[in-house]
Design a protein around this motif. Sequence first.
Motif, PDB file in Angstrom:
ATOM      1  N   VAL A 238      11.931  11.127   0.699  1.00  0.00           N
ATOM      2  CA  VAL A 238      13.391  11.021   0.749  1.00  0.00           C
ATOM      3  C   VAL A 238      13.862   9.620   1.119  1.00  0.00           C
ATOM      4  O   VAL A 238      14.922   9.191   0.692  1.00  0.00           O
ATOM      5  CB  VAL A 238      14.027  12.079   1.677  1.00  0.00           C
ATOM      6  N   PHE A 239      13.103   8.891   1.918  1.00  0.00           N
ATOM      7  CA  PHE A 239      13.403   7.490   2.208  1.00  0.00           C
ATOM      8  C   PHE A 239      12.262   6.880   3.002  1.00  0.00           C
ATOM      9  O   PHE A 239      11.318   7.569   3.386  1.00  0.00           O
ATOM     10  CB  PHE A 239      14.759   7.323   2.925  1.00  0.00           C
ATOM     11  N   SER A 240      12.375   5.581   3.213  1.00  0.00           N
ATOM     12  CA  SER A 240      11.399   4.892   4.054  1.00  0.00           C
ATOM     13  C   SER A 240      12.148   3.988   5.022  1.00  0.00           C
ATOM     14  O   SER A 240      13.272   3.563   4.750  1.00  0.00           O
ATOM     15  CB  SER A 240      10.412   4.072   3.217  1.00  0.00           C
ATOM     16  N   VAL A 241      11.528   3.732   6.140  1.00  0.00           N
ATOM     17  CA  VAL A 241      12.058   2.815   7.139  1.00  0.00           C
ATOM     18  C   VAL A 241      10.930   1.847   7.458  1.00  0.00           C
ATOM     19  O   VAL A 241       9.945   2.237   8.078  1.00  0.00           O
ATOM     20  CB  VAL A 241      12.517   3.550   8.422  1.00  0.00           C
TER      21      VAL A 241
ATOM     22  N   VAL B  27       0.850  -1.200   0.000  1.00  0.00           N
ATOM     23  CA  VAL B  27       0.000   0.000   0.000  1.00  0.00           C
ATOM     24  C   VAL B  27       0.884   1.247   0.000  1.00  0.00           C
ATOM     25  O   VAL B  27       0.677   2.173  -0.789  1.00  0.00           O
ATOM     26  CB  VAL B  27      -0.968   0.008   1.210  1.00  0.00           C
ATOM     27  N   MET B  28       1.887   1.266   0.874  1.00  0.00           N
ATOM     28  CA  MET B  28       2.763   2.425   0.981  1.00  0.00           C
ATOM     29  C   MET B  28       3.478   2.686  -0.346  1.00  0.00           C
ATOM     30  O   MET B  28       3.442   3.806  -0.875  1.00  0.00           O
ATOM     31  CB  MET B  28       3.798   2.215   2.094  1.00  0.00           C
ATOM     32  N   VAL B  29       4.086   1.665  -0.908  1.00  0.00           N
ATOM     33  CA  VAL B  29       4.864   1.836  -2.140  1.00  0.00           C
ATOM     34  C   VAL B  29       3.979   2.251  -3.308  1.00  0.00           C
ATOM     35  O   VAL B  29       4.352   3.129  -4.089  1.00  0.00           O
ATOM     36  CB  VAL B  29       5.655   0.549  -2.456  1.00  0.00           C
ATOM     37  N   GLU B  30       2.812   1.644  -3.424  1.00  0.00           N
ATOM     38  CA  GLU B  30       1.931   2.000  -4.538  1.00  0.00           C
ATOM     39  C   GLU B  30       1.361   3.410  -4.409  1.00  0.00           C
ATOM     40  O   GLU B  30       0.973   4.009  -5.414  1.00  0.00           O
ATOM     41  CB  GLU B  30       0.801   0.975  -4.683  1.00  0.00           C
ATOM     42  N   ASN B  31       1.326   3.952  -3.196  1.00  0.00           N
ATOM     43  CA  ASN B  31       0.822   5.309  -3.008  1.00  0.00           C
ATOM     44  C   ASN B  31       1.900   6.377  -3.142  1.00  0.00           C
ATOM     45  O   ASN B  31       1.588   7.569  -3.185  1.00  0.00           O
ATOM     46  CB  ASN B  31       0.108   5.439  -1.660  1.00  0.00           C
TER      47      ASN B  31
ATOM     48  N   THR C 186      -4.684   6.033   1.068  1.00  0.00           N
ATOM     49  CA  THR C 186      -5.580   6.000  -0.087  1.00  0.00           C
ATOM     50  C   THR C 186      -5.853   4.560  -0.496  1.00  0.00           C
ATOM     51  O   THR C 186      -4.931   3.760  -0.640  1.00  0.00           O
ATOM     52  CB  THR C 186      -4.962   6.781  -1.278  1.00  0.00           C
ATOM     53  N   THR C 187      -7.109   4.233  -0.678  1.00  0.00           N
ATOM     54  CA  THR C 187      -7.504   2.879  -1.049  1.00  0.00           C
ATOM     55  C   THR C 187      -7.108   2.585  -2.491  1.00  0.00           C
ATOM     56  O   THR C 187      -7.307   3.404  -3.377  1.00  0.00           O
ATOM     57  CB  THR C 187      -9.027   2.703  -0.871  1.00  0.00           C
ATOM     58  N   LEU C 188      -6.551   1.419  -2.701  1.00  0.00           N
ATOM     59  CA  LEU C 188      -6.127   0.964  -4.021  1.00  0.00           C
ATOM     60  C   LEU C 188      -7.130  -0.057  -4.555  1.00  0.00           C
ATOM     61  O   LEU C 188      -7.859  -0.674  -3.772  1.00  0.00           O
ATOM     62  CB  LEU C 188      -4.733   0.351  -3.922  1.00  0.00           C
ATOM     63  N   PRO C 189      -7.169  -0.261  -5.871  1.00  0.00           N
ATOM     64  CA  PRO C 189      -8.164  -1.194  -6.440  1.00  0.00           C
ATOM     65  C   PRO C 189      -8.129  -2.603  -5.827  1.00  0.00           C
ATOM     66  O   PRO C 189      -9.171  -3.222  -5.657  1.00  0.00           O
ATOM     67  CB  PRO C 189      -7.793  -1.239  -7.926  1.00  0.00           C
TER      68      PRO C 189
ATOM     69  N   GLU D 100       7.424   3.172   7.458  1.00  0.00           N
ATOM     70  CA  GLU D 100       7.386   4.625   7.609  1.00  0.00           C
ATOM     71  C   GLU D 100       7.855   5.278   6.324  1.00  0.00           C
ATOM     72  O   GLU D 100       8.862   4.868   5.742  1.00  0.00           O
ATOM     73  CB  GLU D 100       8.322   5.083   8.734  1.00  0.00           C
ATOM     74  N   LEU D 101       7.160   6.307   5.910  1.00  0.00           N
ATOM     75  CA  LEU D 101       7.537   7.086   4.742  1.00  0.00           C
ATOM     76  C   LEU D 101       8.024   8.444   5.231  1.00  0.00           C
ATOM     77  O   LEU D 101       7.299   9.135   5.951  1.00  0.00           O
ATOM     78  CB  LEU D 101       6.326   7.239   3.825  1.00  0.00           C
ATOM     79  N   ILE D 102       9.239   8.810   4.867  1.00  0.00           N
ATOM     80  CA  ILE D 102       9.814  10.062   5.326  1.00  0.00           C
ATOM     81  C   ILE D 102       9.845  11.026   4.146  1.00  0.00           C
ATOM     82  O   ILE D 102      10.357  10.707   3.070  1.00  0.00           O
ATOM     83  CB  ILE D 102      11.232   9.852   5.901  1.00  0.00           C
TER      84      ILE D 102
END
Length: 163
Positions: free
Chosen positions: A112-115, A96-100, A140-143, A118-120
């Motif tokens: 700038v990065f993720s842990v 979900v995080m990566v697709e958004n 955000t909801t994905l299909p 977590e999205l920074i």
Amino acid sequence: GWRDTHQEIVTYWKLIENVFKKAIRMPHRVYSVRDKIRVFNDGVNSYIILPSGRHLCYPRAYIKGDKIHFWSNTELMDTYGGKLTENVTQATARDVMVENIPFIESSGYEVVFSVHDELITEVNDGTSHTHEELSSLLATTLPWCRDLPLTAEGYETLRYRKE
């Protein structure tokens, strides 16, 4: 006590473990877990197909006694329903995080990065961007996960810190 209070979760752990074992015992067939994830074994490796379509691989998985074992690099590992469920949960959150991320970046946030989960991002002072807005965009909801209840939390800080 926790397991007594959360019987549905414990039942799900057992379900995913039993389906995973079934796939190992009877390879070359795809098995469904509550129509959300699928499990199969290709005769060598076992896979969990996430709601996003991405596969988690458990190399050379086998059952000895009542335990599930697989190879991770050169180390023999074991797993069970609770751990399989955790793998699915964390991997789905990552998907979900990566697709958004493209949607988030097109909304003016510089990732700038993720842990892990977590999205920074960095934004200039004085912009209208907020961690509340970013959290909303991140959830955000994905299909492929329309019925998955998504939420995200965030905070603003001058320097990154693990919360």
